[in-house]
Design a protein around this motif. Structure first.
Motif, PDB file in Angstrom:
ATOM      1  N   VAL A   5      40.735  48.917  21.144  1.00  0.00           N
ATOM      2  CA  VAL A   5      40.057  49.777  20.265  1.00  0.00           C
ATOM      3  C   VAL A   5      41.609  50.783  19.902  1.00  0.00           C
ATOM      4  O   VAL A   5      41.583  51.013  18.918  1.00  0.00           O
ATOM      5  CB  VAL A   5      39.032  50.618  20.826  1.00  0.00           C
ATOM      6  N   GLU A  68      35.854  56.052  16.476  1.00  0.00           N
ATOM      7  CA  GLU A  68      36.660  54.682  16.438  1.00  0.00           C
ATOM      8  C   GLU A  68      35.930  53.725  16.962  1.00  0.00           C
ATOM      9  O   GLU A  68      35.680  52.536  16.684  1.00  0.00           O
ATOM     10  CB  GLU A  68      38.261  54.736  16.428  1.00  0.00           C
ATOM     11  N   SER A  72      34.478  49.996  16.069  1.00  0.00           N
ATOM     12  CA  SER A  72      34.940  49.069  16.293  1.00  0.00           C
ATOM     13  C   SER A  72      33.587  48.125  17.176  1.00  0.00           C
ATOM     14  O   SER A  72      33.425  47.042  17.439  1.00  0.00           O
ATOM     15  CB  SER A  72      35.804  49.503  17.213  1.00  0.00           C
ATOM     16  N   SER A  75      31.452  46.913  14.857  1.00  0.00           N
ATOM     17  CA  SER A  75      31.616  45.337  14.215  1.00  0.00           C
ATOM     18  C   SER A  75      31.445  44.702  14.701  1.00  0.00           C
ATOM     19  O   SER A  75      31.838  44.030  13.987  1.00  0.00           O
ATOM     20  CB  SER A  75      32.857  46.469  13.530  1.00  0.00           C
ATOM     21  N   HIS A  76      32.046  44.871  15.851  1.00  0.00           N
ATOM     22  CA  HIS A  76      32.933  42.846  16.629  1.00  0.00           C
ATOM     23  C   HIS A  76      31.086  42.826  17.270  1.00  0.00           C
ATOM     24  O   HIS A  76      31.118  41.685  17.163  1.00  0.00           O
ATOM     25  CB  HIS A  76      32.895  43.863  17.812  1.00  0.00           C
TER      26      HIS A  76
END
Length: 79
Positions: A5, A68, A72, A75-76
Motif C-alpha cells: 500500500v 488509502e 486499496s 479495490s483489491h
C-alpha cells in the motif's frame, strides 16, 4: 500476492490476499513486523522485534494513511 500500500522509512505496509475478511495491514521492517486491525478500531494485533517507539510510529502512519489503506483493500478484494 501481497500488495504494497505504501512505504515509510524502511517500513513496508501491505496485506495478504485471501488471508481474512477483517480489514488489517501488515508492516515489515528489517528489525521486525507487526499486524494492525483497522476494524472496528485501529489496534495493534501483534508485533515481533519492534520497539514501542517503532510501534507508535507505525500506528501514526496507519492513522495518517487510513483512507488509502481502506481504498486499496476495497479495490483489491473487489477485483
Amino acid at each position: 500476492m501481497s500488495p504494497t500500500v505504501f512505504r515509510f522509512k524502511g517500513y513496508r505496509f501491505f496485506f495478504f490476499s485471501r488471508e481474512e475478511d477483517r480489514i488489517h495491514i501488515h508492516v515489515i521492517h528489517a528489525e521486525g513486523e507487526a499486524k494492525v486491525w483497522l476494524e472496528p478500531d485501529i489496534e495493534l494485533q501483534s508485533s515481533y522485534g519492534l520497539s514501542s517507539k517503532q510501534i507508535k510510529e507505525i500506528l501514526e502512519q496507519i492513522i495518517k494513511h487510513e483512507d488509502e489503506i481502506r481504498e486499496s483493500w476495497n479495490s483489491h478484494f473487489r477485483e
